[in-house]
Enzyme design. Structure first.
Site, mmCIF file in Angstrom:
data_model
loop_
_atom_site.group_PDB
_atom_site.id
_atom_site.type_symbol
_atom_site.label_atom_id
_atom_site.label_comp_id
_atom_site.label_asym_id
_atom_site.label_seq_id
_atom_site.Cartn_x
_atom_site.Cartn_y
_atom_site.Cartn_z
ATOM 1 N N LYS A 198 4.937 -1.415 -13.533
ATOM 2 C CA LYS A 198 5.201 -1.176 -12.116
ATOM 3 C C LYS A 198 6.569 -0.554 -11.947
ATOM 4 O O LYS A 198 7.575 -1.138 -12.316
ATOM 5 C CB LYS A 198 5.120 -2.500 -11.359
ATOM 6 C CG LYS A 198 5.276 -2.338 -9.881
ATOM 7 C CD LYS A 198 5.143 -3.674 -9.187
ATOM 8 C CE LYS A 198 5.333 -3.494 -7.689
ATOM 9 N NZ LYS A 198 5.272 -4.763 -6.981
ATOM 10 N N ASP A 215 4.766 -11.550 1.963
ATOM 11 C CA ASP A 215 3.676 -10.572 2.027
ATOM 12 C C ASP A 215 2.479 -11.075 1.228
ATOM 13 O O ASP A 215 1.878 -10.333 0.454
ATOM 14 C CB ASP A 215 4.161 -9.213 1.512
ATOM 15 C CG ASP A 215 3.213 -8.069 1.893
ATOM 16 O OD1 ASP A 215 2.441 -8.233 2.875
ATOM 17 O OD2 ASP A 215 3.225 -7.032 1.217
ATOM 18 N N TYR A 226 5.251 0.595 -2.992
ATOM 19 C CA TYR A 226 6.378 1.378 -3.503
ATOM 20 C C TYR A 226 6.005 2.386 -4.573
ATOM 21 O O TYR A 226 6.815 3.221 -4.923
ATOM 22 C CB TYR A 226 7.453 0.443 -4.047
ATOM 23 C CG TYR A 226 7.964 -0.477 -2.985
ATOM 24 C CD1 TYR A 226 8.622 0.031 -1.868
ATOM 25 C CD2 TYR A 226 7.754 -1.840 -3.067
ATOM 26 C CE1 TYR A 226 9.067 -0.799 -0.869
ATOM 27 C CE2 TYR A 226 8.202 -2.686 -2.070
ATOM 28 C CZ TYR A 226 8.864 -2.152 -0.975
ATOM 29 O OH TYR A 226 9.299 -2.980 0.015
ATOM 30 N N GLY A 227 4.829 2.296 -5.138
ATOM 31 C CA GLY A 227 4.485 3.236 -6.191
ATOM 32 C C GLY A 227 3.220 2.813 -6.887
ATOM 33 O O GLY A 227 2.559 1.872 -6.482
ATOM 34 N N LYS A 228 2.925 3.561 -7.952
ATOM 35 C CA LYS A 228 1.687 3.286 -8.662
ATOM 36 C C LYS A 228 1.890 2.170 -9.675
ATOM 37 O O LYS A 228 2.980 1.997 -10.218
ATOM 38 C CB LYS A 228 1.226 4.546 -9.392
ATOM 39 C CG LYS A 228 0.863 5.652 -8.416
ATOM 40 C CD LYS A 228 0.475 6.931 -9.135
ATOM 41 C CE LYS A 228 0.059 7.984 -8.123
ATOM 42 N NZ LYS A 228 0.858 9.211 -8.200
ATOM 43 N N VAL A 229 0.811 1.451 -9.932
ATOM 44 C CA VAL A 229 0.822 0.424 -10.969
ATOM 45 C C VAL A 229 -0.182 0.853 -12.029
ATOM 46 O O VAL A 229 -1.317 1.221 -11.698
ATOM 47 C CB VAL A 229 0.427 -0.960 -10.393
ATOM 48 C CG1 VAL A 229 0.443 -2.015 -11.485
ATOM 49 C CG2 VAL A 229 1.381 -1.357 -9.262
ATOM 50 N N GLY A 246 0.429 0.623 -4.577
ATOM 51 C CA GLY A 246 0.922 -0.318 -3.581
ATOM 52 C C GLY A 246 1.970 0.286 -2.681
ATOM 53 O O GLY A 246 1.989 1.493 -2.463
HETATM 54 P P1 ADP Z 1 2.936 -3.103 -4.443
HETATM 55 O O1 ADP Z 1 4.324 -3.586 -4.153
HETATM 56 O O2 ADP Z 1 2.944 -1.651 -4.694
HETATM 57 O O3 ADP Z 1 1.933 -3.605 -3.463
HETATM 58 P P2 ADP Z 1 1.647 -4.799 -6.419
HETATM 59 O O4 ADP Z 1 2.439 -5.551 -7.428
HETATM 60 O O5 ADP Z 1 1.043 -5.580 -5.306
HETATM 61 O O6 ADP Z 1 2.565 -3.626 -5.873
HETATM 62 O O7 ADP Z 1 0.505 -3.993 -7.169
HETATM 63 C C1 ADP Z 1 -0.412 -3.158 -6.491
HETATM 64 C C2 ADP Z 1 -1.812 -3.413 -7.013
HETATM 65 O O8 ADP Z 1 -1.870 -3.168 -8.438
HETATM 66 C C3 ADP Z 1 -2.279 -4.868 -6.853
HETATM 67 O O9 ADP Z 1 -2.887 -5.055 -5.587
HETATM 68 C C4 ADP Z 1 -3.266 -5.017 -8.006
HETATM 69 O O10 ADP Z 1 -4.542 -4.531 -7.652
HETATM 70 C C5 ADP Z 1 -2.684 -4.121 -9.092
HETATM 71 N N1 ADP Z 1 -1.842 -4.920 -10.004
HETATM 72 C C6 ADP Z 1 -0.549 -5.238 -9.829
HETATM 73 N N2 ADP Z 1 -0.073 -5.991 -10.842
HETATM 74 C C7 ADP Z 1 -1.088 -6.161 -11.701
HETATM 75 C C8 ADP Z 1 -1.243 -6.870 -12.953
HETATM 76 N N3 ADP Z 1 -0.223 -7.551 -13.500
HETATM 77 N N4 ADP Z 1 -2.444 -6.842 -13.548
HETATM 78 C C9 ADP Z 1 -3.478 -6.165 -12.987
HETATM 79 N N5 ADP Z 1 -3.401 -5.496 -11.817
HETATM 80 C C10 ADP Z 1 -2.226 -5.477 -11.174
#
Ligand code: ADP
Ligand code: MG
Length: 305
Positions: A33, A138, A15-18, A13
């Protein structure tokens, strides 16, 4: 972090990888995250603490992704500790889900009852945030997580960096999408409110029905033109003060089109609700709470939520 077994990267996303990970002790799946809330010698800065506790409070709602805990980790590179947020893990996000209906082996529309249910849950989650004085700012399909089996939608990516503007580029230099951004934000209004989220909700509603974005602009100017071409170029009569906003220019003058034609699969109640979410004047835009009482949801069994 030894408590968790990293399984795979699920998102990259702003700011970084999830990562998808497993709690070794309980077997529970979680999403890890990394935040950009870096700690200094003094420990966790109070602003970061405030954001985290706010997130913890908001995630009490079933329609906001649950924050399970926060972990401090020493950064290998510079020794500065970094905060990791540990969330409940969900199967997918709404973007991946819509894409699977568009490009999957059996492309087809999302069932109208599913669109109705997801939209109701989205309104409920947004109403919860707004009632605590928090704007998301957002909202977009990538930030809505789904539990496919239970048909549950949850708002994610909330609360961090409310004091900052949403960046235009992510850390990987990916362009941050403008497609869900309200016209007052695009026009440089400085004191915007809950209406910005309701605009995004409207765009997401239309996208679930169409399986493609309603306003896919690739620059702030193009984004406004997409909106104006469908809804008509806004006038002072419709939206008092619009021509005094910081980034207002003279734009081509378009007449409003018939909104129903942009969402052919949606019935009249749905089109009416959508038109109230996409009102130009933010003060006239329907609130999340009001939306939940709109006739579009009359055929929904609300007791299940
Ligand atoms: P960013 O601020 O980097 O956009 P997000 O929280 O939106 O961070 O996470 C990026 C992506 O990671 C999301 O679009 C989703 O596809 C995946 N993701 C985030 N949180 C979860 C979660 N709790 N369970 C499954 N996938 C997740
Ligand atoms: Mg995100």
């Amino acid at each position: 972090m030894e408590k968790y077994e990293k399984l795979e990267k699920v998102g990259e996303g702003t700011y970084g990888k999830v990562y998808k990970a497993k709690d070794k002790a309980t077997g529970q799946l979680v999403a890890l995250k990394k935040t950009r809330l870096e700690m200094d010698e003094e420990g966790v800065p109070p602003t970061a603490l405030r954001e985290v506790s706010l997130l913890q409070m908001l995630s009490q709602s079933l329609y906001v992704v649950r924050l399970l805990c926060v972990e401090h980790v020493d950064n290998k590179k510079d020794g500065k500790p970094v905060l990791y947020l540990v969330f409940e893990y969900l199967d997918t996000d709404l973007k991946k889900f819509i894409d699977s209906y568009r490009k999957g082996p059996n492309p087809g529309p999302l069932a109208p009852a599913m669109v109705q249910s997801f939209l109701f849950q989205l309104c409920k989650g947004v109403a919860h945030c707004h009632s605590h004085g928090v704007l998301h700012r957002d909202l977009k399909p990538q930030n809505l997580l789904l539990d496919k089996d239970r048909g549950i939608l949850k708002i994610a990516d909330l609360g961090l960096g409310r004091a900052f503007t949403v960046p235009l580029k992510s850390y990987t230099h990916e362009i941050v999408t403008l497609w869900y951004r309200a016209p007052e934000v695009l026009l440089g209004s400085t004191h915007y409110s809950t209406g910005v989220d309701m605009w995004s909700v409207g765009c997401i509603f239309a996208e679930m029905v169409r399986r493609q974005a309603l306003f896919p602009g690739d620059s702030e100017f193009q984004q406004l033109l997409h909106i104006f071409r469908l809804l008509g170029t806004p006038t002072e009569k419709q939206w008092a003060g619009v021509t005094t906003l910081r980034d207002w220019h003279v734009y081509p003058v378009w007449e409003p089109q018939n909104l129903a034609r942009a969402v052919p699969a949606l019935g009249p109640d749905g089109v009416d609700l959508l038109s109230r979410m996409l009102k130009y004047d933010p003060a006239e835009r329907i609130s999340a709470k009001e939306a939940m009482d709109h006739p579009y949801f009359d055929s929904l069994d609300k007791s299940q939520f």
